[in-house]
Design an enzyme around this catalytic site. Structure first.
Site, PDB file in Angstrom:
ATOM      1  CB  SER A  37      -0.955   0.018   1.197  1.00  0.00           C
ATOM      2  OG  SER A  37      -0.249   0.206   2.398  1.00  0.00           O
ATOM      3  CE  LYS A  56      -2.921   2.000   4.684  1.00  0.00           C
ATOM      4  NZ  LYS A  56      -2.641   1.065   3.642  1.00  0.00           N
TER       5      LYS A  56
END
Length: 177
Positions: free
Chosen positions: A42, A86
């Protein structure tokens, strides 16, 4: 009886040192910094699948900045105990919108040279509440992140720390940006 003397000497000399080492290691790992293996793609291209990164935990007591790479527990049912990595996109009070393949923060288009490709979805606008944060992966179109979560904001109490640098693979050691 002489066989016990070396054992007693060993225990007297080494056990206190070993106990101190265990306590220091536990304290460091719990409160200061911790290594982590990144299990997903990700954050491509910034962080590769299976990279190992060092997470500084003391930073959670300071202010975060837009663009920081952060490790946290997500507000995602069934994933609350997993650690996510993230990029910090929205701070408390920011308005976030994704349109025409670009990110807008407080109405201004954000230059994001670190993302893998332009976004193929729209999102927002949403205002980030007090003591909450908004995170997206750098691999935006293939990241289970805030734009897909039922509750897109992460509470400050769920933040583990800031990803500081990659320490494995050895050929890629260095700071994360």
């Amino acid at each position: 009886m002489t066989g016990l003397l070396p054992i007693k000497k060993f225990l007297k000399e080494w056990v206190p040192s070993l106990l101190v080492a265990v306590v220091v290691s536990f304290t460091f790992n719990t409160y200061v910094a911790q290594g982590m293996r990144v299990p997903t793609g990700s954050m491509l291209p910034t962080i590769q699948l299976q990279d190992q990164i060092m997470v500084e935990k003391l930073v959670r007591f300071t202010d975060f900045q837009f663009g920081d790479i952060v490790v946290f527990y997500p507000p995602l049912p069934g994933h609350e105990e997993e650690r996510y990595v993230k990029r910090l996109i929205g701070l408390p009070g920011d308005t976030i919108e994704i349109k025409d393949g670009s990110l807008y923060r407080n109405g201004e288009k954000v230059d994001e040279p670190y993302i893998r490709e332009k976004m193929t979805y729209t999102f927002g606008p949403l205002k980030v509440p007090e003591d909450k944060y908004f995170f997206l992966g750098d691999n935006r179109n293939d990241s289970l992140d805030a734009h897909l979560w039922p509750t897109p904001f992460v509470d400050k109490s769920k933040i583990i720390g800031k990803a500081m640098f990659r320490y494995y693979p050895l050929t890629e050691i260095g700071p994360l940006k």
